[in-house]
Structure formats: C-alpha cells, structure tokens
Design a protein around this motif. Structure first.
Motif, mmCIF file in Angstrom:
data_model
loop_
_atom_site.group_PDB
_atom_site.id
_atom_site.type_symbol
_atom_site.label_atom_id
_atom_site.label_comp_id
_atom_site.label_asym_id
_atom_site.label_seq_id
_atom_site.Cartn_x
_atom_site.Cartn_y
_atom_site.Cartn_z
ATOM 1 N N UNK A 175 0.869 -1.170 0.000
ATOM 2 C CA UNK A 175 0.000 0.000 0.000
ATOM 3 C C UNK A 175 0.907 1.221 0.000
ATOM 4 N N UNK A 176 0.815 1.990 -1.056
ATOM 5 C CA UNK A 176 1.733 3.109 -1.235
ATOM 6 C C UNK A 176 1.669 4.086 -0.065
ATOM 7 N N UNK A 177 2.833 4.589 0.290
ATOM 8 C CA UNK A 177 2.930 5.573 1.363
ATOM 9 C C UNK A 177 2.904 6.964 0.752
ATOM 10 N N UNK A 178 1.754 7.579 0.769
ATOM 11 C CA UNK A 178 1.604 8.935 0.232
ATOM 12 C C UNK A 178 0.647 9.706 1.129
ATOM 13 N N UNK A 179 0.945 10.969 1.346
ATOM 14 C CA UNK A 179 0.076 11.772 2.200
ATOM 15 C C UNK A 179 -1.155 12.263 1.447
ATOM 16 N N UNK A 180 -1.000 12.480 0.131
ATOM 17 C CA UNK A 180 -2.107 13.000 -0.669
ATOM 18 C C UNK A 180 -2.384 12.030 -1.809
ATOM 19 N N UNK A 181 -3.624 11.578 -1.922
ATOM 20 C CA UNK A 181 -4.031 10.712 -3.019
ATOM 21 C C UNK A 181 -4.894 11.484 -4.009
ATOM 22 N N UNK A 182 -4.511 11.447 -5.290
ATOM 23 C CA UNK A 182 -5.279 12.136 -6.327
ATOM 24 C C UNK A 182 -6.238 11.121 -6.950
ATOM 25 N N UNK A 183 -7.528 11.354 -6.806
ATOM 26 C CA UNK A 183 -8.533 10.421 -7.302
ATOM 27 C C UNK A 183 -9.438 11.123 -8.302
ATOM 28 N N UNK A 184 -10.173 10.316 -9.058
ATOM 29 C CA UNK A 184 -11.088 10.852 -10.052
ATOM 30 C C UNK A 184 -11.314 9.830 -11.149
ATOM 31 N N UNK A 185 -12.275 10.073 -11.996
ATOM 32 C CA UNK A 185 -12.560 9.177 -13.103
ATOM 33 C C UNK A 185 -11.412 9.212 -14.120
ATOM 34 N N UNK A 186 -11.325 8.167 -14.960
ATOM 35 C CA UNK A 186 -10.304 8.204 -16.017
ATOM 36 C C UNK A 186 -10.438 9.460 -16.879
ATOM 37 N N UNK A 187 -9.302 9.995 -17.270
ATOM 38 C CA UNK A 187 -9.241 11.194 -18.112
ATOM 39 C C UNK A 187 -9.617 12.482 -17.393
ATOM 40 N N UNK A 188 -9.624 12.442 -16.057
ATOM 41 C CA UNK A 188 -9.907 13.672 -15.312
ATOM 42 C C UNK A 188 -8.692 14.589 -15.280
ATOM 43 N N UNK A 189 -7.527 14.038 -15.628
ATOM 44 C CA UNK A 189 -6.315 14.851 -15.648
ATOM 45 C C UNK A 189 -5.406 14.612 -14.460
ATOM 46 N N UNK A 190 -5.519 13.452 -13.817
ATOM 47 C CA UNK A 190 -4.712 13.163 -12.619
ATOM 48 C C UNK A 190 -3.223 13.110 -12.948
ATOM 49 N N UNK A 191 -2.891 12.412 -14.030
ATOM 50 C CA UNK A 191 -1.480 12.302 -14.400
ATOM 51 C C UNK A 191 -0.898 13.649 -14.814
ATOM 52 N N UNK A 192 -1.708 14.445 -15.511
ATOM 53 C CA UNK A 192 -1.252 15.779 -15.897
ATOM 54 C C UNK A 192 -0.993 16.634 -14.659
ATOM 55 N N UNK A 193 -1.873 16.496 -13.666
ATOM 56 C CA UNK A 193 -1.709 17.294 -12.452
ATOM 57 C C UNK A 193 -0.445 16.896 -11.694
ATOM 58 N N UNK A 194 -0.214 15.596 -11.522
ATOM 59 C CA UNK A 194 0.961 15.187 -10.752
ATOM 60 C C UNK A 194 2.249 15.538 -11.497
ATOM 61 N N UNK A 195 2.199 15.542 -12.831
ATOM 62 C CA UNK A 195 3.388 15.934 -13.591
ATOM 63 C C UNK A 195 3.618 17.438 -13.500
ATOM 64 N N UNK A 196 2.531 18.213 -13.337
ATOM 65 C CA UNK A 196 2.663 19.660 -13.194
ATOM 66 C C UNK A 196 3.170 20.048 -11.809
ATOM 67 N N UNK A 197 2.820 19.234 -10.810
ATOM 68 C CA UNK A 197 3.194 19.562 -9.431
ATOM 69 C C UNK A 197 4.559 19.021 -9.038
ATOM 70 N N UNK A 198 5.008 17.938 -9.710
ATOM 71 C CA UNK A 198 6.238 17.267 -9.293
ATOM 72 C C UNK A 198 7.082 16.939 -10.520
ATOM 73 N N UNK A 199 8.160 16.205 -10.276
ATOM 74 C CA UNK A 199 9.029 15.778 -11.375
ATOM 75 C C UNK A 199 8.615 14.424 -11.932
ATOM 76 N N UNK A 200 7.499 13.882 -11.447
ATOM 77 C CA UNK A 200 7.008 12.602 -11.988
ATOM 78 C C UNK A 200 6.593 12.802 -13.441
ATOM 79 N N UNK A 201 6.848 11.786 -14.274
ATOM 80 C CA UNK A 201 6.517 11.868 -15.694
ATOM 81 C C UNK A 201 5.710 10.644 -16.116
ATOM 82 N N UNK A 202 4.451 10.561 -15.681
ATOM 83 C CA UNK A 202 3.610 9.435 -16.087
ATOM 84 C C UNK A 202 3.182 9.575 -17.544
ATOM 85 N N UNK A 203 2.683 8.484 -18.107
ATOM 86 C CA UNK A 203 2.180 8.521 -19.470
ATOM 87 C C UNK A 203 0.891 9.336 -19.503
ATOM 88 N N UNK A 204 0.793 10.248 -20.469
ATOM 89 C CA UNK A 204 -0.372 11.121 -20.589
ATOM 90 C C UNK A 204 -0.884 11.049 -22.024
#
Length: 332
Positions: A157-186
């Motif tokens: 179970x991932x250790x994270x203080x903030x979980x970004x949830x929402x339906x597919x295509x809500x923009x979760x990956x775009x948001x985490x890439x904008x806030x951090x250095x993570x580069x998920x597939x978008x």
C-alpha cells in the motif's frame, strides 16, 4: 519497471541442529561422563522494509525462502552453531498476512523496520543434558525441531500523504506531472494510467510531500470493475484525498458522485477521509459553467472546491496552499 503490489510467498525457518551422544574420554579421567553438546538453533526468516524498492516484482520470480539450519552439537559439551537468519527486503508500506489464518502479522511502513515471519527450530539436547543420579551414562539425545513454516500474502500500500482520485481522463497524471518531477504517461483516452504514480511535491519550506495518482476508478470499482479495485487499497494510507473532476465532461456532478459512491462502498473509512475538490480543465470551458458547477457541488458537500487547469497551471498555487494548510494543521 513493472508495478506489482501483491505477492504470495512461502517461508521456512531453519531446522534446529541435532544433539549428539558423546562421552568424555581423557587420560587420567576414568569417569569422564556424558559430553554430547546441544544442537544449534535454526535461523529465522525476517522481512525488512527498505526505501529503495517500490514494487513486489521480485517475489514473482522467487517465492520460496528458507533460513539456514542449525549445526549439530559437538563432543566435549560443544553447542552447535546457530543457523543464519534469512533477511528479505520489501518496500516500505508492505502489509504481511498469514494466508492460512487470514491474520495480519505486521505492517512494515518505515525504513529498517523488521518482522520475523518464521522462527527457526530449537536445537536438540545432547546426552549431557540427561545426566542424573539414576542415569550416569545416558546414551540418547534429541533431534532438533523443525523451523516454522508459513504461507504469506504481501500487499503493498503506497505511502503517500495526498491521493489524487477521479474518473479516467480527469487529468490526474497531468496534475501530478505539473506539481512534481514525476513523468507518467499522458494521452487523451481513458485508462492511460495503469499503475499508481508517485511524485514528490515541494512545500515553500523545501520539505517534500508524496502525492499519489490513483488510476482506474470507475463505477463498480469496489466490485472489481475496471482497475480501481486493484488500487483502492493504496488510498487507505493517505491523509488527504484530492478529488479531481473533469469540468468538460457531460455531467461533472454525476462524475463526482460516482467516485464518492465507490469510496463509500469500499469502506475502511475512505468515505470519511478529508477531501479537497478540484475542478480541472477550466481552460477549455467558460467561466459561467465553472461558476455553475462550483455552486452545484457546493450544495452537495462542504469541502473546499477549487477551479484549476493542470495544463496551464492555473489555480495550482492556491490549491497547494490549502493542501499544505490542511496537512500542517492536522485539519483531518
């Protein structure tokens, strides 16, 4: 790297060494007596949490782990050497369950935390142990005991203080890439993200907070529909849920309600977890629609609602300020 968050393994504690039958035979010692040593203790299997692992992938290739057996006792009352422990590294956040009893053995959440999951067997007693007034020359010893055996299920179970949830295509990956250095597939289609993505978001003070992009939540996720059932467990450790709603969808209010129903149906306190709502993609719609949806959502929930655009980074500073205030002041 392939993300694996569940695995089943078998662990065997080492067998204790056998005690031996031996007698002291020395010159000028006519009645040396029994001198058989005890066997050494078997090694134990120990799990240890480390931060340099993020998946249970290794356990899909090696599923059986055994500690070293103890050595047999020696003459002259020498105790056999104990078997070496088997140390197994697992990612921080690994929950350990006994498959046969369905009991939780431990939860390894911090670096260096250990858990003994299979004790080694005790060493057998040598014949010296059985010396008595009634038996001055015992000619028997005990074998070592078998080590403990367990079948384990590991759940990450991932250790994270903030979980970004929402339906597919809500923009979760775009948001985490904008806030951090993570580069998920978008990409512009649903279920682009097939695994949870972690990103470290820096506070103004310089401290880092881990955000997790939780993929695959759709209607029926708690029953195994889509990918959500596989990843809902990762929300359990988060302190705060950032609920992303696509304001350009055909019915943003219904989208919000779907996720809330899934959290409630999954249970384990997720529906009571503190939330912040972010209406995403405001760059692709009118300000009138943003105001309307914000007003309608405000009538359904008292939690803070923000209008943002992850692509243009509009509204992210205000959103993060509320996230930091919520986490820092324990408004949870």
């Amino acid at each position: 790297m392939q993300f694996i968050d569940q695995a089943e393994i078998e662990v065997y504690g080492g067998k204790g060494g056998d005690g031996i039958v031996a007698f002291r035979r020395e010159k000028y010692v006519p009645a040396g007596g029994p001198a058989g040593g005890n066997g050494g203790k078997g090694g134990s299997v120990i799990l240890m949490a480390v931060t340099n692992l993020q998946t249970l992938l290794d356990f899909h290739y090696a599923r059986t782990f055994q500690a070293e057996d103890g050595k047999r006792g020696g003459p002259n009352n020498c105790t056999g050497a104990g078997g070496s422990d088997r140390l197994i590294e697992v990612p921080c956040g690994t929950l350990v369950l006994d498959i046969d009893t369905e009991s939780v053995l431990g939860d390894l959440v911090s670096e260096g935390q250990t858990l003994c999951v299979a004790q080694g067997g005790k060493g057998g007693l040598g014949n010296r142990h059985f010396l008595s007034n009634q038996n001055r020359a015992p000619e028997y010893a005990l074998p070592g005991l078998a080590g403990e055996y367990r079948r384990l299920r590991l759940e990450l179970k991932l250790l994270a203080e903030v979980g970004i949830i929402g339906l597919p295509n809500a923009g979760k990956s775009t948001l985490i890439s904008a806030l951090s250095s993570a580069r998920p597939k978008i990409a512009d289609y649903p279920f682009t993200t097939l695994i949870p993505n972690l990103g470290v978001v820096r506070k103004p003070t310089g401290d880092g907070t881990v955000f997790a992009d939780i993929p695959g939540l759709i209607a029926g996720a708690h029953q195994g529909v889509g990918l959500g059932h596989d990843f809902l467990r990762h929300i359990e450790r988060t302190r705060l849920l950032l609920h992303l709603v696509d304001i350009t969808s055909s019915d943003p209010i219904a989208d919000y309600q779907i996720i809330q129903q899934e959290l409630s149906a999954y249970g384990r306190g997720l529906s009571d977890r503190h939330q912040i709502i972010a209406l995403n993609k405001i760059d692709a719609t009118s300000s009138q629609l943003v105001a309307q949806i914000t007003s309608e959502l405000g009538q359904l929930t008292p939690v803070p609602i923000f209008a943002i655009s992850a692509v243009t980074r509009t509204g992210l500073d205000v959103l993060l300020a509320t996230v930091w205030e919520t986490l820092d002041h324990n408004i949870i």
